[in-house]
Enzyme design. Structure first.
Site, short mmCIF file in Angstrom:
data_model
loop_
_atom_site.label_atom_id
_atom_site.label_comp_id
_atom_site.label_asym_id
_atom_site.label_seq_id
_atom_site.Cartn_x
_atom_site.Cartn_y
_atom_site.Cartn_z
N GLU A 84 19.35 -49.25 1.30
CA GLU A 84 18.69 -48.26 0.45
C GLU A 84 17.41 -47.74 1.09
O GLU A 84 17.16 -46.53 1.13
CB GLU A 84 18.39 -48.84 -0.94
CG GLU A 84 17.77 -47.79 -1.86
CD GLU A 84 17.68 -48.20 -3.30
OE1 GLU A 84 18.60 -47.86 -4.07
OE2 GLU A 84 16.69 -48.87 -3.68
N GLN A 137 -5.69 -20.52 11.30
CA GLN A 137 -5.24 -21.82 11.84
C GLN A 137 -5.18 -22.89 10.76
O GLN A 137 -4.41 -23.84 10.85
CB GLN A 137 -6.16 -22.27 12.98
CG GLN A 137 -5.85 -21.53 14.28
CD GLN A 137 -6.58 -22.12 15.46
OE1 GLN A 137 -7.56 -22.85 15.31
NE2 GLN A 137 -6.12 -21.80 16.65
N ARG A 169 2.37 -13.42 2.65
CA ARG A 169 1.18 -13.40 1.78
C ARG A 169 -0.04 -12.96 2.60
O ARG A 169 -0.37 -13.58 3.62
CB ARG A 169 0.97 -14.80 1.20
CG ARG A 169 -0.33 -15.00 0.47
CD ARG A 169 -0.31 -14.36 -0.90
NE ARG A 169 -1.52 -14.66 -1.64
CZ ARG A 169 -1.92 -13.99 -2.71
NH1 ARG A 169 -1.17 -13.00 -3.19
NH2 ARG A 169 -3.03 -14.33 -3.33
#
Ligand SMILES: Cc1cc2nc3c(=O)[nH]c(=O)nc-3n(C[C@H](O)[C@H](O)[C@H](O)COP(=O)(O)OP(=O)(O)OC[C@H]3O[C@@H](n4cnc5c(N)ncnc54)[C@H](O)[C@@H]3O)c2cc1C
Length: 381
Positions: A244, A281, A270
């Site tokens: 798991e 940056q 955007r």
């Protein structure tokens, strides 16, 4: 040779992405809000071969390499936004179906494995208790031998799939004075008198996965319901956890890839201060770090796959993968939300949902602190 493997993996991944987009698409915002478990999606995944894929051939499965299954899981995580459904399937596979394939008797396998593989049975793993979380072997649920049966009493909590389970692996002690050597795993059908399943517990993320409590009140099971041997439950538990911890986060690699692509598109589109935000940056370096961490996370997951495929132990590597991928996933999801600003903070936006989903990963299958404890102990500390 390695080109052939790459082509094989690309085709497995693409096929899984196509399947997820065609068969598992839904209004995820509405499902998440309502906490809806998609049983039809579960069934489709089982029919797609997800559960049977890595179960050995001599146990009735397809016997595919674990690395192939991880590739498919990654593809599903990329193509399917219902991370709760994929989490439920993983819990079922790694903590019920796989332990049964490895430790079950021929009779137990014959009885339960076909249903666990074909989707008709849902499995849950009951180890955690209210007072036994990280310190799981201090559990109080106990089993008392009575003739040809055992009588189980106790209570398990935070159990994935509990409200909808057909078959539970219940860990109980046959003698608390023996500590871990008293822990025993039992296969308990939820139609058995004396087992009660709670309704789903409301939670922050992974809301389409059902989590609940399991209560055992004088629950009588036959002696042949033991999975493995009496007093050897820790062995069953550890092998389930190795799988798991190493594999459950493969789906999140796909989810992170999807999120990374969305972040890049958003950073290009955007505009603020007269230019795309990606020209700063602060944004482009954040995205570069997300890419590096995702690539490193992927390597750690596939390292577990390679080791298990070579028949090797991967206890420490599984803990490394669990620790790094879960911590990366939560930071990655917060970084994605920062890149989207207020838009990403809105309820039901993919970034908001992903952040809520990701936080669970630093808790389930052992918290990050516990993974560090395992790694340190494997290093002899
Ligand atoms: C989404 C989800 C699904 C889950 N599904 C299942 C399931 O299917 N079956 C199941 O049995 N359980 C399940 N769990 C429970 C999970 O295994 C436990 O939550 C987990 O083991 C931690 O236990 P706890 O929550 O009681 O925290 P606690 O053990 O109380 O820990 C609290 C804090 O103390 C820290 N801590 C505790 N001990 C140590 C230590 N020795 N060293 C350093 N730090 C320590 C922990 O890291 C944590 O930060 C699930 C949990 C979640 C969130």
């Amino acid at each position: 040779m390695s080109n052939r493997i790459d082509e094989h993996r690309i085709s497995l991944r693409d096929n899984a992405v196509r399947f997820a987009r065609d068969q598992l698409s839904m209004d995820i915002a509405a499902s998440d809000r309502a906490g809806t478990f998609h049983r039809d999606g579960w069934q489709k995944c089982a029919e797609f071969g997800l559960i049977s894929m890595a179960i050995p051939k001599d146990r009735g499965g397809a016997g595919a390499p674990l690395s192939d299954l991880l590739t498919v899981m990654e593809g599903l995580g990329y193509g399917c936004e219902d991370l709760g459904l994929l989490f439920s399937l993983n819990a079922h596979l790694w903590t019920v179906a796989m332990p049964l394939a490895i430790h079950g008797t021929p009779e137990q396998r014959l009885r339960f494995l076909p249903g666990l593989m074909d989707g008709s049975l849902i499995g849950a793993n009951g180890s955690t208790e209210e007072e036994a979380g990280s310190d799981v072997f201090s559990m109080r649920t106990h089993a008392v031998r009575d003739g040809d049966s055992y009588i189980l009493n106790g209570s398990k909590t935070y159990i994935t799939n509990a409200p909808i389970a057909d078959l539970c692996v219940i860990y109980a002690t046959v003698d608390p004075t023996l500590g871990p050597l008293g822990i025993t795993a039992f296969l308990v059908e939820t139609t058995n008198p004396g087992i009660e399943l709670s309704s789903p517990l409301e939670k922050m993320g992974m809301r389409t996965a059902q989590m609940g409590r399991i209560t055992l009140k004088d629950c009588r099971v036959p002696a042949d319901a033991i999975l493995g041997r009496e007093g050897r439950g820790v062995k069953v538990f550890e092998s389930a956890m190795e799988h798991e911890r190493g594999c459950i986060l493969a789906t999140t690699l796909g989810a992170m890839s999807r999120s990374l692509e969305a972040c890049i598109t958003h950073a290009r589109k955007r505009r603020q201060f007269g230019q795309p935000i990606g020209k700063n940056q602060a944004i482009s370096h954040r995205i570069a770090d997300m890419k590096v961490n995702l690539d490193a996370a992927r390597e750690l997951v596939y390292r577990v796959g390679r080791l298990k495929d070579a028949g090797k132990d991967a206890m420490m590597e599984a803990a490394c993968a669990k620790l790094f991928v879960s911590e990366t996933y939560t930071k990655f999801s917060l970084d994605a939300l920062r890149i989207y600003g207020a838009q990403g903070y809105l309820a039901d936006s993919p970034t908001e949902r992903e952040l809520r989903n990701s936080i669970a990963s630093v808790i389930y299958s052992g918290t990050s602190d516990i993974q560090r404890n395992i790694i340190a102990s494997e290093l002899g500390l």
